[in-house]
Design an enzyme around this catalytic site. Structure first.
Site, mmCIF file in Angstrom:
data_model
loop_
_atom_site.group_PDB
_atom_site.id
_atom_site.type_symbol
_atom_site.label_atom_id
_atom_site.label_comp_id
_atom_site.label_asym_id
_atom_site.label_seq_id
_atom_site.Cartn_x
_atom_site.Cartn_y
_atom_site.Cartn_z
ATOM 1 C CG HIS A 18 50.883 37.795 45.260
ATOM 2 N ND1 HIS A 18 50.546 36.804 46.153
ATOM 3 C CD2 HIS A 18 50.422 37.384 44.052
ATOM 4 C CE1 HIS A 18 49.912 35.836 45.518
ATOM 5 N NE2 HIS A 18 49.821 36.158 44.232
ATOM 6 C CG HIS A 41 42.978 40.281 42.101
ATOM 7 N ND1 HIS A 41 43.292 39.918 40.802
ATOM 8 C CD2 HIS A 41 43.054 39.137 42.835
ATOM 9 C CE1 HIS A 41 43.526 38.617 40.751
ATOM 10 N NE2 HIS A 41 43.408 38.117 41.969
#
Length: 196
Positions: free
Chosen positions: A49, A132
């Site tokens: 995620h 990220h």
């Protein structure tokens, strides 16, 4: 149901999730590293995620207060076009994949999410957004594996995809010695309240 078995707090964050095919594309790129670096603590692909706001440990009673304003926010936001791109490390031990695409829109969405959370009276550590996906963690004392893997897929450029949902996520961190597992507390379709 026995209320004493329910935890008083839950670790919470708000995130976007890449679609399965984008995650599978990156997983194929990482497949050689899964074999050569099996000693890494690899995150489950379904848990990948992009964190927009990490709220930390919250009283369980606070979580329902976040739902209506986050639903309203999601309904008014245009989905973003993003891609997974390359990778790197944090502190020599945490391996991540980068994000490319509408980064201005991503930063705006994160700022708006954080504003909504603060408006609910929730305080949290304000960390700069570094978009990220966390992929794996090296064991203590291993200062090279994450960098070796990151170097091997530095040129990776995944296909573009459109964000679909804003996720309110809880995790079991601190409740067990096993791997971290995440679960959606709730999620909302982005742009669902816009007239088309």
């Amino acid at each position: 149901m026995n209320d004493q078995t329910q935890p008083a707090t839950i670790r919470v964050f708000i995130a976007l999730a890449p679609p399965d095919d984008a995650k599978e594309e990156l997983a194929r790129e990482l497949r050689p590293a899964y074999g050569t670096h099996s000693h890494m603590r690899w995150n489950r692909i379904e848990d990948w995620h992009i964190t927009l706001a990490f709220l930390g440990e919250l009283p369980v009673s606070i979580v329902p207060l976040l739902r209506p304003p986050l639903a309203d926010l999601a309904a008014t936001r245009v989905p973003l076009r993003l891609a997974l791109h390359g990778g790197g490390t944090f502190d020599d031990r945490v391996l991540w994949s980068g994000i490319d695409g509408d980064l201005d829109g991503l930063h705006t969405l994160a700022a708006d999410v954080r504003t909504v959370v603060r408006s609910c009276g929730v305080t949290f550590e304000e960390r700069p957004l570094r978009p990220h996906l966390t992929l794996a963690r090296a064991r203590r004392g291993d200062r090279s594996s994450a960098a070796e893997i990151a170097a091997a897929f530095a040129g990776f450029a995944g296909r573009r995809w459109t964000t679909e949902r804003l996720h309110l996520v809880g995790s079991n961190v601190g409740r067990s010695r096993g791997p971290i597992h995440y679960r959606d507390i709730e999620s909302w379709t982005l742009g669902s309240g816009q007239s088309t």
